[in-house]
Write an enzyme that holds these catalytic residues in place. Structure first.
Site, PDB file in Angstrom:
ATOM      1  N   CYS A 180      -9.623  -7.590  -0.873  1.00 26.66           N
ATOM      2  CA  CYS A 180      -8.637  -8.541  -1.175  1.00 26.66           C
ATOM      3  C   CYS A 180      -9.067  -9.665  -0.466  1.00 26.66           C
ATOM      4  O   CYS A 180      -8.350 -10.798  -1.017  1.00 26.66           O
ATOM      5  CB  CYS A 180      -7.341  -7.898  -0.545  1.00 26.66           C
ATOM      6  SG  CYS A 180      -6.851  -6.335  -0.768  1.00 26.66           S
TER       7      CYS A 180
ATOM      8  N   GLN B  12       0.740  -1.238  -0.019  1.00 23.44           N
ATOM      9  CA  GLN B  12      -0.014  -0.044  -0.161  1.00 23.44           C
ATOM     10  C   GLN B  12       0.969   1.269   0.060  1.00 23.44           C
ATOM     11  O   GLN B  12       0.295   2.249  -0.142  1.00 23.44           O
ATOM     12  CB  GLN B  12      -0.764   0.202   1.278  1.00 23.44           C
ATOM     13  CG  GLN B  12      -2.160  -1.248   1.189  1.00 23.44           C
ATOM     14  CD  GLN B  12      -3.168  -0.586   0.260  1.00 23.44           C
ATOM     15  OE1 GLN B  12      -3.273   0.467  -0.361  1.00 23.44           O
ATOM     16  NE2 GLN B  12      -3.748  -1.944  -0.240  1.00 23.44           N
TER      17      GLN B  12
HETATM   18  C1  LIG Z   1      -1.562  -5.011   1.813  1.00 22.98           C
HETATM   19  C2  LIG Z   1      -1.740  -6.010   0.979  1.00 22.98           C
HETATM   20  N1  LIG Z   1      -0.745  -6.842   0.731  1.00 22.98           N
HETATM   21  C3  LIG Z   1      -0.753  -7.833  -0.063  1.00 22.98           C
HETATM   22  C4  LIG Z   1      -1.890  -7.668  -1.026  1.00 22.98           C
HETATM   23  C5  LIG Z   1      -1.999  -8.693  -1.956  1.00 22.98           C
HETATM   24  O1  LIG Z   1      -1.328  -8.131  -3.440  1.00 22.98           O
HETATM   25  P1  LIG Z   1      -1.508  -8.875  -4.679  1.00 22.98           P
HETATM   26  O2  LIG Z   1      -2.877  -8.402  -5.182  1.00 22.98           O
HETATM   27  O3  LIG Z   1      -0.656  -8.161  -5.731  1.00 22.98           O
HETATM   28  O4  LIG Z   1      -1.212 -10.292  -4.676  1.00 22.98           O
HETATM   29  C6  LIG Z   1      -2.799  -6.735  -1.049  1.00 22.98           C
HETATM   30  C7  LIG Z   1      -3.945  -6.400  -1.910  1.00 22.98           C
HETATM   31  O5  LIG Z   1      -4.361  -7.125  -2.812  1.00 22.98           O
HETATM   32  C8  LIG Z   1      -2.438  -5.776   0.040  1.00 22.98           C
HETATM   33  O6  LIG Z   1      -3.406  -4.568   0.166  1.00 22.98           O
END
Ligand SMILES: Cc1ncc(COP(=O)(O)O)c(C=O)c1O
Length: 376
Positions: A329, A181
């Site tokens: 997420c 973030q």
């Molecule tokens: C703080 C944080 N870490 C990890 C992720 C995961 O990343 P990704 O969607 O690229 O796998 C997210 C959101 O998706 C997130 O907000």
């Protein structure tokens, strides 16, 4: 279709047209495999290495310390599994409000009996209790990895990762930070943070989805998690996502170019939303810290629980307003957020996360606040 309002930029952001433009050649005519030795391959390789170099310069690390991955989740999964398998980590200190990419991985390794987990205490407003972290580090008897995110995706709280890095150095622990973030939202000097590992993801700053970054400090040596090829200097097998990598670097570059004015503008939107919500709903509360020690992109409101507030995110969706009832997420389910539960155990509040980008306007803030007052 009606005009929609998108206040869910912590879940994902709209891709910048300039990012798409930078990627197009590698989805079209320059489709080569970066491992091929002929001219098509060399073009792709050059694009990948130029992207790595640009990112390394901005982050103050060596290009050899950066690895492209399939996203933030893959970067974090690699760190946690490989630190246990290759670096002898037996104790992981993390927090109950990390992203599931961290929590589910550490809990899985614990279920196999490979590690012990310690969850650091939180302060009233959702910050990491740094005194408790130091106590846990001081009393740790085994090789330890600290995994703490730079900023929380649901409540926005920012952790001082420079200080955490110093604590980890003092107690000889390894340090991983999920900067999903914050990367490209803040200036990050990774050398100053004393991190061993950092995870990031392009789709949080107007880049493509499925394109991530993993920083591994030169002092630590891990073996790949994904086997099957020698790509990424033997660290991550699989044909490189050339367009995704180019898009990552372009999105990063554009974000940093306009970083200051965008940050000031988005914080103004967030502060205006907070004020207007307080004016129209005197009993509203906010989850986490709403001060400077939080993301300028995230505002997590807590509405008193009643029949109407329970329906709020659905009502907003019907009105074309896209927000998140926790973290999109994960489940996205209202009240189901592990972050809010850890922060306010037993409290009945309805959390709604509003997350902003440079594309939002003050007129949108006014519309959303007036719709909320109308529904409630
Ligand atoms: C703080 C944080 N870490 C990890 C992720 C995961 O990343 P990704 O969607 O690229 O796998 C997210 C959101 O998706 C997130 O907000």
């Amino acid at each position: 279709m009606m005009n929609r309002i998108y206040f869910d930029n912590a879940a994902t952001t709209a891709m910048d047209p300039l990012v798409l433009e930078s990627m197009m050649p590698y989805l079209g005519q320059q489709f080569g495999n970066a491992s091929s030795i002929h001219s098509y391959g060399r073009e792709a390789r050059t694009a990948v290495e130029q992207s790595r170099k640009l990112l390394a310069e901005h982050l103050h690390v060596k290009p050899g310390e950066l690895f492209f991955t399939g996203g933030g989740t893959e970067s974090t999964t690699t760190v946690i599994h490989c630190a246990v398998r290759d670096l002898g980590v037996r104790h992981i200190i993390t927090s109950p409000i990390e992203h599931h990419a961290t929590l589910y991985n550490v809990q899985f390794l614990q279920s196999l009996g490979l590690i012990q987990i310690s969850y650091v205490e939180l302060t009233q407003d959702g910050h990491i209790d740094l005194v408790d972290l130091e106590q846990k580090l001081a009393s740790s008897k085994e090789k330890t990895l600290v995994s703490l995110m730079h900023a929380n995706n649901e409540i926005g709280n920012i952790t001082d990762i420079v200080y955490v890095g110093e604590l980890c150095e003092k107690y000889q622990a390894l340090f991983h930070s999920d900067t999903v973030q914050t990367m490209a939202h803040f200036h990050l000097d990774l050398k100053k943070t004393k991190t061993h590992f950092v995870s990031a993801s392009a789709h949080k700053f107007h880049g493509p989805k499925g394109s991530g970054l993993l920083y591994i400090n030169h002092d630590v040596q891990i073996k790949p998690l994904i086997h099957g090829g020698g790509q990424e200097r033997n660290m991550r097998a699989g044909t490189e996502n050339v367009a995704g990598i180019v898009g990552f670097a372009k999105a990063f570059e554009l974000s940093m170019e306009h970083h200051h004015e965008d940050a000031v503008y988005i914080r103004f939107l967030k502060d205006s939303m907070l004020e207007k919500l307080r004016e129209s709903l005197p009993d509203i509360q906010f989850n986490g810290d709403t001060s400077e020690r939080s993301l300028y992109t995230v505002l997590n409101a807590a509405f008193p629980l009643n029949e109407r507030s329970e329906m709020l995110s659905i009502q907003l969706d019907i009105a074309g307003i896209c927000v998140s009832g926790g973290s999109a997420c994960s489940s996205g389910a209202q009240g189901g957020s592990h972050v809010i539960k850890a922060l306010h155990p037993g409290k009945s509040l309805v959390p709604i996360r509003f997350s902003f980008s440079k594309h939002n306007t003050i007129a949108e803030i006014e519309t959303v606040v007036s719709k909320i007052s109308e529904f409630l």
